[in-house]
Design a protein around this motif. Structure first.
Motif, PDB file in Angstrom:
ATOM      1  N   GLU A 546       0.829  -1.200   0.000  1.00  0.00           N
ATOM      2  CA  GLU A 546       0.000   0.000   0.000  1.00  0.00           C
ATOM      3  C   GLU A 546       0.871   1.261   0.000  1.00  0.00           C
ATOM      4  O   GLU A 546       1.920   1.290   0.654  1.00  0.00           O
ATOM      5  N   PRO A 547       0.451   2.301  -0.719  1.00  0.00           N
ATOM      6  CA  PRO A 547       1.223   3.552  -0.720  1.00  0.00           C
ATOM      7  C   PRO A 547       1.274   4.162   0.680  1.00  0.00           C
ATOM      8  O   PRO A 547       0.290   4.115   1.420  1.00  0.00           O
ATOM      9  N   ASP A 548       2.414   4.724   1.029  1.00  0.00           N
ATOM     10  CA  ASP A 548       2.523   5.409   2.318  1.00  0.00           C
ATOM     11  C   ASP A 548       2.429   6.917   2.106  1.00  0.00           C
ATOM     12  O   ASP A 548       2.279   7.402   0.977  1.00  0.00           O
ATOM     13  N   SER A 549       2.534   7.666   3.188  1.00  0.00           N
ATOM     14  CA  SER A 549       2.350   9.121   3.102  1.00  0.00           C
ATOM     15  C   SER A 549       3.436   9.785   2.262  1.00  0.00           C
ATOM     16  O   SER A 549       3.187  10.811   1.610  1.00  0.00           O
ATOM     17  N   THR A 550       4.642   9.201   2.250  1.00  0.00           N
ATOM     18  CA  THR A 550       5.723   9.785   1.458  1.00  0.00           C
ATOM     19  C   THR A 550       5.397   9.706  -0.026  1.00  0.00           C
ATOM     20  O   THR A 550       5.666  10.647  -0.795  1.00  0.00           O
ATOM     21  N   MET A 551       4.837   8.585  -0.449  1.00  0.00           N
ATOM     22  CA  MET A 551       4.472   8.430  -1.864  1.00  0.00           C
ATOM     23  C   MET A 551       3.357   9.390  -2.250  1.00  0.00           C
ATOM     24  O   MET A 551       3.411  10.038  -3.306  1.00  0.00           O
ATOM     25  N   TRP A 552       2.340   9.474  -1.398  1.00  0.00           N
ATOM     26  CA  TRP A 552       1.265  10.422  -1.674  1.00  0.00           C
ATOM     27  C   TRP A 552       1.803  11.858  -1.663  1.00  0.00           C
ATOM     28  O   TRP A 552       1.343  12.709  -2.438  1.00  0.00           O
ATOM     29  N   GLY A 553       2.794  12.116  -0.798  1.00  0.00           N
ATOM     30  CA  GLY A 553       3.399  13.446  -0.763  1.00  0.00           C
ATOM     31  C   GLY A 553       4.123  13.775  -2.058  1.00  0.00           C
ATOM     32  O   GLY A 553       4.072  14.912  -2.543  1.00  0.00           O
ATOM     33  N   ALA A 554       4.803  12.781  -2.632  1.00  0.00           N
ATOM     34  CA  ALA A 554       5.467  12.992  -3.923  1.00  0.00           C
ATOM     35  C   ALA A 554       4.446  13.310  -5.005  1.00  0.00           C
ATOM     36  O   ALA A 554       4.666  14.182  -5.863  1.00  0.00           O
ATOM     37  N   LEU A 555       3.310  12.608  -4.966  1.00  0.00           N
ATOM     38  CA  LEU A 555       2.262  12.866  -5.957  1.00  0.00           C
ATOM     39  C   LEU A 555       1.634  14.240  -5.737  1.00  0.00           C
ATOM     40  O   LEU A 555       1.324  14.957  -6.708  1.00  0.00           O
ATOM     41  N   LEU A 556       1.466  14.628  -4.483  1.00  0.00           N
ATOM     42  CA  LEU A 556       0.931  15.958  -4.181  1.00  0.00           C
ATOM     43  C   LEU A 556       1.888  17.044  -4.662  1.00  0.00           C
ATOM     44  O   LEU A 556       1.456  18.059  -5.230  1.00  0.00           O
ATOM     45  N   GLY A 557       3.194  16.824  -4.462  1.00  0.00           N
ATOM     46  CA  GLY A 557       4.181  17.795  -4.943  1.00  0.00           C
ATOM     47  C   GLY A 557       4.139  17.932  -6.454  1.00  0.00           C
ATOM     48  O   GLY A 557       4.245  19.040  -7.003  1.00  0.00           O
ATOM     49  N   ALA A 558       3.981  16.810  -7.147  1.00  0.00           N
ATOM     50  CA  ALA A 558       3.876  16.852  -8.607  1.00  0.00           C
ATOM     51  C   ALA A 558       2.605  17.579  -9.038  1.00  0.00           C
ATOM     52  O   ALA A 558       2.600  18.317 -10.032  1.00  0.00           O
ATOM     53  N   SER A 559       1.534  17.377  -8.286  1.00  0.00           N
ATOM     54  CA  SER A 559       0.279  18.078  -8.597  1.00  0.00           C
ATOM     55  C   SER A 559       0.456  19.587  -8.453  1.00  0.00           C
ATOM     56  O   SER A 559      -0.132  20.365  -9.225  1.00  0.00           O
ATOM     57  N   ARG A 560       1.251  20.016  -7.471  1.00  0.00           N
ATOM     58  CA  ARG A 560       1.513  21.448  -7.308  1.00  0.00           C
ATOM     59  C   ARG A 560       2.287  21.996  -8.502  1.00  0.00           C
ATOM     60  O   ARG A 560       1.956  23.061  -9.042  1.00  0.00           O
ATOM     61  N   ILE A 561       3.326  21.251  -8.923  1.00  0.00           N
ATOM     62  CA  ILE A 561       4.145  21.705 -10.055  1.00  0.00           C
ATOM     63  C   ILE A 561       3.277  21.886 -11.301  1.00  0.00           C
ATOM     64  O   ILE A 561       3.390  22.892 -12.022  1.00  0.00           O
ATOM     65  N   HIS A 562       2.397  20.931 -11.563  1.00  0.00           N
ATOM     66  CA  HIS A 562       1.601  20.949 -12.796  1.00  0.00           C
ATOM     67  C   HIS A 562       0.179  21.463 -12.566  1.00  0.00           C
ATOM     68  O   HIS A 562      -0.677  21.363 -13.458  1.00  0.00           O
ATOM     69  N   ARG A 563      -0.064  22.012 -11.352  1.00  0.00           N
ATOM     70  CA  ARG A 563      -1.310  22.698 -11.020  1.00  0.00           C
ATOM     71  C   ARG A 563      -2.545  21.853 -11.301  1.00  0.00           C
ATOM     72  O   ARG A 563      -3.536  22.317 -11.881  1.00  0.00           O
ATOM     73  N   ASN A 564      -2.442  20.606 -10.860  1.00  0.00           N
ATOM     74  CA  ASN A 564      -3.571  19.690 -10.993  1.00  0.00           C
ATOM     75  C   ASN A 564      -4.240  19.594  -9.624  1.00  0.00           C
ATOM     76  O   ASN A 564      -3.895  18.752  -8.792  1.00  0.00           O
ATOM     77  N   SER A 565      -5.193  20.510  -9.382  1.00  0.00           N
ATOM     78  CA  SER A 565      -5.796  20.605  -8.058  1.00  0.00           C
ATOM     79  C   SER A 565      -6.637  19.378  -7.717  1.00  0.00           C
ATOM     80  O   SER A 565      -6.743  18.985  -6.552  1.00  0.00           O
ATOM     81  N   GLU A 566      -7.247  18.739  -8.725  1.00  0.00           N
ATOM     82  CA  GLU A 566      -8.087  17.576  -8.458  1.00  0.00           C
ATOM     83  C   GLU A 566      -7.249  16.414  -7.927  1.00  0.00           C
ATOM     84  O   GLU A 566      -7.581  15.793  -6.914  1.00  0.00           O
ATOM     85  N   LEU A 567      -6.153  16.113  -8.621  1.00  0.00           N
ATOM     86  CA  LEU A 567      -5.272  15.029  -8.178  1.00  0.00           C
ATOM     87  C   LEU A 567      -4.606  15.403  -6.857  1.00  0.00           C
ATOM     88  O   LEU A 567      -4.424  14.549  -5.981  1.00  0.00           O
ATOM     89  N   GLY A 568      -4.273  16.680  -6.721  1.00  0.00           N
ATOM     90  CA  GLY A 568      -3.653  17.144  -5.481  1.00  0.00           C
ATOM     91  C   GLY A 568      -4.571  16.933  -4.289  1.00  0.00           C
ATOM     92  O   GLY A 568      -4.121  16.506  -3.215  1.00  0.00           O
ATOM     93  N   ARG A 569      -5.874  17.222  -4.467  1.00  0.00           N
ATOM     94  CA  ARG A 569      -6.817  17.034  -3.374  1.00  0.00           C
ATOM     95  C   ARG A 569      -6.943  15.553  -3.008  1.00  0.00           C
ATOM     96  O   ARG A 569      -6.981  15.197  -1.825  1.00  0.00           O
ATOM     97  N   SER A 570      -6.968  14.695  -4.011  1.00  0.00           N
ATOM     98  CA  SER A 570      -7.072  13.255  -3.748  1.00  0.00           C
ATOM     99  C   SER A 570      -5.863  12.749  -2.969  1.00  0.00           C
ATOM    100  O   SER A 570      -5.994  11.967  -2.016  1.00  0.00           O
ATOM    101  N   ALA A 571      -4.657  13.213  -3.392  1.00  0.00           N
ATOM    102  CA  ALA A 571      -3.430  12.800  -2.703  1.00  0.00           C
ATOM    103  C   ALA A 571      -3.423  13.332  -1.273  1.00  0.00           C
ATOM    104  O   ALA A 571      -3.033  12.625  -0.333  1.00  0.00           O
ATOM    105  N   ALA A 572      -3.852  14.583  -1.108  1.00  0.00           N
ATOM    106  CA  ALA A 572      -3.849  15.200   0.223  1.00  0.00           C
ATOM    107  C   ALA A 572      -4.791  14.475   1.173  1.00  0.00           C
ATOM    108  O   ALA A 572      -4.474  14.274   2.351  1.00  0.00           O
ATOM    109  N   GLU A 573      -5.955  14.050   0.654  1.00  0.00           N
ATOM    110  CA  GLU A 573      -6.914  13.345   1.508  1.00  0.00           C
ATOM    111  C   GLU A 573      -6.311  12.052   2.052  1.00  0.00           C
ATOM    112  O   GLU A 573      -6.538  11.672   3.205  1.00  0.00           O
ATOM    113  N   LYS A 574      -5.544  11.353   1.201  1.00  0.00           N
ATOM    114  CA  LYS A 574      -4.882  10.125   1.643  1.00  0.00           C
ATOM    115  C   LYS A 574      -3.844  10.433   2.727  1.00  0.00           C
ATOM    116  O   LYS A 574      -3.710   9.701   3.713  1.00  0.00           O
ATOM    117  N   ILE A 575      -3.118  11.540   2.525  1.00  0.00           N
ATOM    118  CA  ILE A 575      -2.100  11.926   3.511  1.00  0.00           C
ATOM    119  C   ILE A 575      -2.751  12.293   4.837  1.00  0.00           C
ATOM    120  O   ILE A 575      -2.256  11.913   5.911  1.00  0.00           O
TER     121      ILE A 575
END
Length: 752
Positions: A546-575
């Motif tokens: 299962e993904p851990d918080s570090t992995m979701w954090g990497a995905l959230l960081g990528a969402s910030r770079i590419h301004r994908n708020s929908e994916l960012g919100r999903s990753a943040a909820e998991k974190i």
């Protein structure tokens, strides 16, 4: 020519010269009875620490022999008067081999191996003692290759030479070479058999240790104790107890080995029963039982045992000191340290480690300076702790001074402190010195290579990291899982996407490394930074765990770079499910919303943080100027030179705007006017630190700043302009990586 460092030290002593009359009396090649009697008296004074009495007796002697001078020389050395010993050595009319060996040993034990090597090379005549001193001293500092060099040079080798070389291999984990040396001759005593057997035990090779035990022509109590402690350390208390019961003779160390074994394996009640049943106890026994309580953080029980001890030694105090330190009870640890009747290098290193690991950087450096004032010998652990502290606060000047001391002490080329030195230079942003230190290392282990690869990776120099990796593969050092984490991180930070993918999918076949969560996190980060967000998400779905918080954090960081708020919100909820108190993730998601102008969502995040009791970590930045570390916070109002700093920033801001700089106001987490947003961005802590560095650090020298959080987009852009306008190299270390700003661009290539 004698060692220059100690000659300078001798010049600073209050009594830098040999005693009066050192060369003014007659010299007797064959001493008479009176000279012999006085020589013995000098030796007695020196052994009792009565150096002035010995000097007065020496000065009053009408006749002297070489033995007279040697008694004085040995006395100065044994009483820690090395500069005086060196000065006195130069006054000896006819120094013999014993004179040279005495000074050689004194230099070696004082951590001055470079000086010892110089003196050794000057010796007109060398005997087995001379070579043995060089073998043992270099082995003690982990310089096994140099120890072997002097072993091979020795024209005649005695038992001390052979045992010394065997011990050098064993202590430094080179057990196969130790066995090769052992098998090369047959005339070994029980000490040698026990030493090799202990080496196997130390490195967990119990089958080989058992084979040695079975072959031994004669066993003593040390042989039995080695096997008991070996199985106990391995966790096999049944076998340890079998050897204990079968031992034909037991001493206090046999009993203590069983106590320690039970304690180390969490069997505290059994340990206490054996301890209470011991027919006799010594300080080691008491310390073993006390250490058992310390390991379980049972400090009250440990303290009761400490108070009941009839025979404390320095190790007893060190055990309590270490226990309090590891439990985070620094006040109690310092109280023990201050009340110790005697301190050794371990005491100082333990207190240094307590401060260093607790984040008390200033206290660490002050204690280290106090250690020097007390004349205490600095061991490798102490150096490593202080180097780590210098790295944490980017105190490069202090670290470079330590490097100089390391070289003089003979530590610079060994792996333990050498690796800490590499990490210090990389964390302080000086890759050139890190490279030089690496090249100077005569021995390297996998940690050395991993430090270089990870260092280049964090600085964004991926190609250099891969070059180091290619060189590593040509050596006998095998890459491990940490090596591959460094390689994948290097590819991620440098945009080497295809290379990173290739290494990830081939590392099991090529290097025998199975992908762990850390490797998957690097891959998610690599794909996410490259904008391949769907591939990153699919990789997370296909993972064997299962993904851990570090992995979701990497995905959230990528969402910030590419301004994908929908994916960012999903990753943040998991974190938030996994780490509801991780303030950084709330801020990161807020940044995504703010950059998209979603102020209601920003407000929701602020309310959520308040309701959950999550507090944003305040941002701080540090810069070292003239050996002093200056700390800045956003809008800092307490720095004594704040007016000059703010005036300079105002002027700099005007020049930046003329050059085309535009504030990244979309990163401000408040829905306010643009002018107010610009004002809020202008005085971030890292900008204040950089401004102070430009004002105080001479042109031509880099500006090195460390920040506890990730650098914001506006400061990153501003520093590119500042580097071009001021013509300065700015090296910024944030919580994620390094940025080297030069001539209007950043080493990350804006890929961060």
């Amino acid at each position: 020519m004698l060692p220059s460092r100690h000659l300078r030290a001798a010049a600073r002593q209050r009594s830098p010269r040999p005693p009066a009359g050192a060369g003014d009396t007659s010299f007797s090649a064959k001493p008479d009875a009176e000279v012999i009697r006085r020589n013995k008296a000098i030796t007695a004074h020196m052994r009792a620490g009565r150096v002035p009495d010995a000097e007065r007796l020496f000065a009053a002697m009408p006749r002297r022999s070489t033995s007279t001078y040697n008694a004085m020389l040995a006395g100065y050395a044994s009483n820690g008067r090395l500069p005086l010993a060196i000065s006195f050595f130069r006054s000896i009319p006819r120094p013999d081999t014993f004179s040279y060996n005495t000074l050689l040993h004194a230099l070696a034990v004082s951590s001055s191996l470079a000086d010892a090597r110089s003196l050794f090379d000057e010796m007109p005549v060398k005997d087995s003692v001379s070579y043995n001193v060089m073998i043992s001293s270099h082995a003690n500092y982990g310089l096994v290759s140099l120890a072997r060099h002097y072993f091979d040079l020795a024209p005649e080798k005695d038992a001390v030479s052979w045992n010394g070389m065997l011990a050098a291999y064993v202590r430094n984990g080179r057990i196969q070479e130790a066995r090769g040396l052992f098998d090369s001759r047959t005339e070994w005593d029980s000490i040698s058999w026990n030493a090799l057997m202990a080496g196997y035990v130390q490195w967990g090779q119990m089958a080989e240790a058992q084979e040695m035990f079975n072959r031994m022509p004669q066993r003593d109590v040390v042989s039995w104790n080695t096997m008991v402690s070996g199985y106990a350390r391995r966790g096999d208390m049944m076998e340890a107890r079998r050897f204990f019961d079968a031992a034909p003779i037991r001493d206090v160390f046999t009993w203590t080995a069983v106590v320690s074994g039970y304690a180390q394996n969490g069997m505290l009640e059994e340990a206490r029963r054996v301890f209470d049943a011991m027919p006799e106890k010594n300080a080691v026994s008491w310390n073993a039982m006390m250490a058992a309580y310390v390991q379980r953080r049972m400090m009250e029980e440990a303290n009761r045992l400490f108070d009941a001890m009839p025979c404390r030694n320095v190790a007893s105090w060190n055990t309590m000191l270490t226990g309090y330190a590891q439990a985070g009870m620094l006040e109690e640890a310092r109280k023990i340290f201050d009340t110790m009747p005697q301190k050794d290098a371990v005491s100082w290193a333990a207190m240094l480690a307590a401060y260093s690991q607790g984040g008390f950087s200033e206290e660490t450096l002050l204690l280290f300076k106090g250690m020097g004032r007390c004349g205490e010998w600095v061991n490798r652990s102490a150096f490593a702790c202080v180097l780590s502290t210098c790295a944490d606060i980017a105190a490069l000047e202090c670290g470079m001074q330590l490097h100089s001391r390391l070289i003089k002490a003979g530590y610079g080329v060994g792996c333990f402190v050498g690796n800490a030195l590499l990490a210090m230079y990389f964390k302080c942003g000086n890759m050139e010195e890190a490279h030089n230190a690496f090249e100077e290392m005569e021995e390297r282990d996998v940690v050395s290579w991993n430090t270089m690869i990870a260092g280049y990776a964090r600085h964004g120099f991926g190609k250099e990291a891969l070059e180091v990796f290619d060189t590593m593969r040509k050596t006998s050092t095998k890459p491990d899982d940490i090596t591959l984490v460094g390689i994948l991180a290097a590819c991620s930070h440098s945009g080497l996407i295809e290379k990173g993918i290739s290494y990830f999918y081939s590392m099991h076949h090529d290097f025998g490394v199975t992908a762990k969560p850390e490797h998957y996190t690097c891959m998610i980060d690599l794909l996410g930074r490259a904008g391949r967000l769907d591939e990153a998400v699919n990789l997370m779905k296909d993972m064997p765990f299962e993904p851990d918080s570090t992995m979701w954090g990497a995905l959230l960081g990528a969402s910030r770079i590419h301004r994908n708020s929908e994916l960012g919100r999903s990753a943040a909820e998991k974190i938030f499910e996994l780490e509801p108190e991780n303030a950084g993730m709330y801020v990161l998601l807020s940044n995504i919303y703010a950059s998209s102008g979603k102020w209601r969502d920003v407000d929701k995040m602020r309310v959520m943080m308040y309701e959950r009791g999550v507090k944003k970590v305040p941002g701080f930045s540090w810069i070292e100027v003239q050996n002093k570390v200056h700390t800045f916070s956003v809008g800092d109002c307490v720095h004594p030179e704040k007016e000059d700093i703010y005036a300079f920033l105002e002027d700099l801001d005007m020049r930046m705007k003329k050059a085309g700089y535009v504030s990244a106001t979309d990163m401000v987490l408040h829905d306010v006017e643009e002018e107010e947003k610009e004002h809020m961005l202008k005085y971030h802590s890292e900008k204040l630190a950089v401004a102070y560095g430009i004002l105080k650090i001479p042109p031509g020298r880099p500006i090195r700043v460390i920040k506890n959080l990730r650098v914001c987009e506006d400061c990153h852009t501003a520093f590119k302009y500042i580097s071009a306008i001021e013509g300065r190299l700015i090296i910024l270390r944030d919580s994620n990586r390094f940025h080297h700003f030069r001539d209007g661009s950043c080493s990350c290539g804006d890929y961060w």
